[in-house]
Design an enzyme around this catalytic site. Structure first.
Site, PDB file in Angstrom:
ATOM      1  N   SER A 124       0.859  -1.195   0.000  1.00  0.00           N
ATOM      2  CA  SER A 124       0.000   0.000   0.000  1.00  0.00           C
ATOM      3  C   SER A 124       0.888   1.234   0.000  1.00  0.00           C
ATOM      4  O   SER A 124       1.930   1.264   0.668  1.00  0.00           O
ATOM      5  CB  SER A 124      -0.881  -0.001   1.258  1.00  0.00           C
ATOM      6  OG  SER A 124      -1.475   1.277   1.415  1.00  0.00           O
ATOM      7  N   TYR A 147      -2.121  -1.038  10.211  1.00  0.00           N
ATOM      8  CA  TYR A 147      -2.189  -1.356   8.772  1.00  0.00           C
ATOM      9  C   TYR A 147      -0.922  -0.887   8.056  1.00  0.00           C
ATOM     10  O   TYR A 147      -0.316  -1.638   7.284  1.00  0.00           O
ATOM     11  CB  TYR A 147      -3.439  -0.698   8.173  1.00  0.00           C
ATOM     12  CG  TYR A 147      -3.601  -0.944   6.693  1.00  0.00           C
ATOM     13  CD1 TYR A 147      -4.034  -2.176   6.209  1.00  0.00           C
ATOM     14  CD2 TYR A 147      -3.300   0.053   5.757  1.00  0.00           C
ATOM     15  CE1 TYR A 147      -4.180  -2.403   4.849  1.00  0.00           C
ATOM     16  CE2 TYR A 147      -3.446  -0.168   4.402  1.00  0.00           C
ATOM     17  CZ  TYR A 147      -3.882  -1.395   3.948  1.00  0.00           C
ATOM     18  OH  TYR A 147      -4.017  -1.617   2.596  1.00  0.00           O
TER      19      TYR A 147
HETATM   20  N1  LIG Z   1      -8.762  -0.540  -1.239  1.00  0.00           N
HETATM   21  C1  LIG Z   1      -7.729   0.256  -0.981  1.00  0.00           C
HETATM   22  O1  LIG Z   1      -7.855   1.481  -0.838  1.00  0.00           O
HETATM   23  C2  LIG Z   1      -6.339  -0.342  -0.888  1.00  0.00           C
HETATM   24  C3  LIG Z   1      -5.250   0.527  -0.962  1.00  0.00           C
HETATM   25  C4  LIG Z   1      -3.956  -0.008  -0.893  1.00  0.00           C
HETATM   26  C5  LIG Z   1      -3.779  -1.362  -0.747  1.00  0.00           C
HETATM   27  N2  LIG Z   1      -4.861  -2.187  -0.678  1.00  0.00           N
HETATM   28  C6  LIG Z   1      -4.618  -3.609  -0.506  1.00  0.00           C
HETATM   29  O2  LIG Z   1      -5.199  -4.306  -1.601  1.00  0.00           O
HETATM   30  C7  LIG Z   1      -5.705  -5.560  -1.159  1.00  0.00           C
HETATM   31  C8  LIG Z   1      -7.199  -5.665  -1.438  1.00  0.00           C
HETATM   32  O3  LIG Z   1      -7.848  -4.540  -0.852  1.00  0.00           O
HETATM   33  P1  LIG Z   1      -9.434  -4.448  -0.769  1.00  0.00           P
HETATM   34  O4  LIG Z   1      -9.778  -3.024  -0.635  1.00  0.00           O
HETATM   35  O5  LIG Z   1     -10.052  -5.263  -1.822  1.00  0.00           O
HETATM   36  O6  LIG Z   1      -9.648  -5.170   0.672  1.00  0.00           O
HETATM   37  P2  LIG Z   1     -10.979  -5.786   1.322  1.00  0.00           P
HETATM   38  O7  LIG Z   1     -10.818  -5.675   2.791  1.00  0.00           O
HETATM   39  O8  LIG Z   1     -12.198  -5.210   0.701  1.00  0.00           O
HETATM   40  O9  LIG Z   1     -10.919  -7.330   0.880  1.00  0.00           O
HETATM   41  C9  LIG Z   1     -10.020  -8.216   1.488  1.00  0.00           C
HETATM   42  C10 LIG Z   1     -10.477  -9.636   1.253  1.00  0.00           C
HETATM   43  O10 LIG Z   1      -9.610 -10.497   2.002  1.00  0.00           O
HETATM   44  C11 LIG Z   1     -10.410 -11.484   2.650  1.00  0.00           C
HETATM   45  N3  LIG Z   1      -9.739 -11.962   3.856  1.00  0.00           N
HETATM   46  C12 LIG Z   1      -9.610 -11.328   5.046  1.00  0.00           C
HETATM   47  N4  LIG Z   1      -8.984 -12.109   5.922  1.00  0.00           N
HETATM   48  C13 LIG Z   1      -8.690 -13.267   5.277  1.00  0.00           C
HETATM   49  C14 LIG Z   1      -8.048 -14.463   5.668  1.00  0.00           C
HETATM   50  N5  LIG Z   1      -7.601 -14.640   6.914  1.00  0.00           N
HETATM   51  N6  LIG Z   1      -7.893 -15.437   4.737  1.00  0.00           N
HETATM   52  C15 LIG Z   1      -8.359 -15.286   3.477  1.00  0.00           C
HETATM   53  N7  LIG Z   1      -9.004 -14.179   3.047  1.00  0.00           N
HETATM   54  C16 LIG Z   1      -9.156 -13.167   3.944  1.00  0.00           C
HETATM   55  C17 LIG Z   1     -11.701 -10.745   2.984  1.00  0.00           C
HETATM   56  O11 LIG Z   1     -12.774 -11.644   3.256  1.00  0.00           O
HETATM   57  C18 LIG Z   1     -11.901  -9.916   1.720  1.00  0.00           C
HETATM   58  O12 LIG Z   1     -12.609 -10.632   0.740  1.00  0.00           O
HETATM   59  C19 LIG Z   1      -5.375  -5.637   0.338  1.00  0.00           C
HETATM   60  O13 LIG Z   1      -4.129  -6.278   0.500  1.00  0.00           O
HETATM   61  C20 LIG Z   1      -5.275  -4.195   0.730  1.00  0.00           C
HETATM   62  O14 LIG Z   1      -4.476  -4.003   1.876  1.00  0.00           O
HETATM   63  C21 LIG Z   1      -6.142  -1.705  -0.735  1.00  0.00           C
END
Ligand SMILES: NC(=O)c1ccc[n+]([C@@H]2O[C@H](COP(=O)([O-])OP(=O)(O)OC[C@H]3O[C@@H](n4cnc5c(N)ncnc54)[C@H](O)[C@@H]3O)[C@@H](O)[C@H]2O)c1
Length: 262
Positions: free
Chosen positions: A145, A158
């Site tokens: 991130s 985070y």
């Molecule tokens: N959305 C953003 O703004 C953003 C920004 C930077 C980085 N990211 C990163 O991108 C990735 C996806 O982000 P997102 O917004 O889709 O996140 P999100 O929280 O919407 O989705 C995460 C998914 O991971 C699953 N999950 C959680 N714990 C788990 C476990 N123990 N085992 C298996 N699955 C599990 C959840 O059920 C969910 O479907 C993440 O790594 C997040 O940190 C997101």
């Protein structure tokens, strides 16, 4: 030509958000995707929707914090598709996290963050490693991130977890290159705050914070003054999955409209 056709790609946490977008886009371009998700209902739905659209997908219920479960997911992938080309470590504790000053975060939430985002990434890497080494080829793509570069306030747990993901990416790139005869690469994508439609918009969350914290939203530091979407990230992911990126390793690609440049 950049193609992902017939690539076998494991995507953790692909039940919603960015991971779901990755799975759909990979499958529509001809990849075989494994939805490794803890939420059975959502994971199954994504796999079924992909299959209904003519793509190749399988759902494997997986909690990335449990090494045994991750090993079973890897075995299921190999018995279904015969190989593993790419692991995308996307699962994270993210959409429902507490945003608060670091002194107010609970120890329980800190531990959960490290278990999913840091240990979960390690678990998946160590579970796929024997197969990648046997093949002498494979790619790992970690979801970091841009907040880890910027040191954003109000979610220290985070930010710290994504800092660990960045460091692990670099160290794993070295270790796996050596173990895999130069055929295994490890890279990371670092998105900025991305609208996925899953959680409340970050801008709205920030508006609820007290006083001077209100105007520190993602757009404030961005060079490109528009919201980031999943589609903004997909192209880089497809490139990293494809053979076109074979000589790139240990790299963290920021996809954040330039916000971490400051
Ligand atoms: N959305 C953003 O703004 C953003 C920004 C930077 C980085 N990211 C990163 O991108 C990735 C996806 O982000 P997102 O917004 O889709 O996140 P999100 O929280 O919407 O989705 C995460 C998914 O991971 C699953 N999950 C959680 N714990 C788990 C476990 N123990 N085992 C298996 N699955 C599990 C959840 O059920 C969910 O479907 C993440 O790594 C997040 O940190 C997101």
């Amino acid at each position: 030509m950049i193609t992902v056709k017939d690539k076998v790609v494991i995507i953790t946490g692909a039940g919603q958000g960015i991971g779901k977008g990755f799975a759909e886009s990979l499958a529509s371009d001809g990849a075989k995707v494994v939805i490794a998700e803890i939420n059975e209902e959502k994971g199954k739905q994504v796999a079924n929707d992909i299959k209904s659209a003519g793509g190749d997908a399988v759902f494997v219920a997986t909690d990335v914090t449990k090494y045994g479960a991750v090993q079973s997911m890897v075995s299921a992938t190999i018995s279904t598709f015969g190989k593993i080309d790419v692991l995308i470590n996307n699962a994270a504790f993210y959409y429902n996290i507490t945003r608060a000053p670091f002194v107010d975060l609970s120890e329980q939430e800190w531990d959960r963050m490290m278990a999913v985002n840091v240990k979960g990434t390690w678990n998946c890497c160590r579970a796929v490693a024997p197969q990648l080494i046997k093949q002498g080829s494979g790619k790992i793509i970690n979801m970091a991130s841009a907040s880890a570069f910027k040191g954003n306030s109000n979610f220290l747990h985070y930010v710290a977890s994504k800092g660990a993901v960045i460091s692990m990416t670099r160290a794993l790139a070295r270790e796996l290159a050596e173990m895999g005869g130069n055929g295994i690469t490890v890279n990371a994508i670092a998105p900025g705050s991305t609208e996925t439609g899953v959680r409340e918009k970050l801008e709205d969350i920030l508006q609820k914070l007290p006083g001077d914290k209100k105007n520190t939203g993602p757009m404030a530091s961005r060079i490109l003054k528009r919201p980031e979407t999943v589609e903004d990230i997909v192209g880089t992911m497809l490139f990293l999955v494809s053979d076109a990126s074979d000589f790139i390793t240990g790299t963290i690609i920021a996809i954040d409209g330039g916000s971490s440049l400051h």
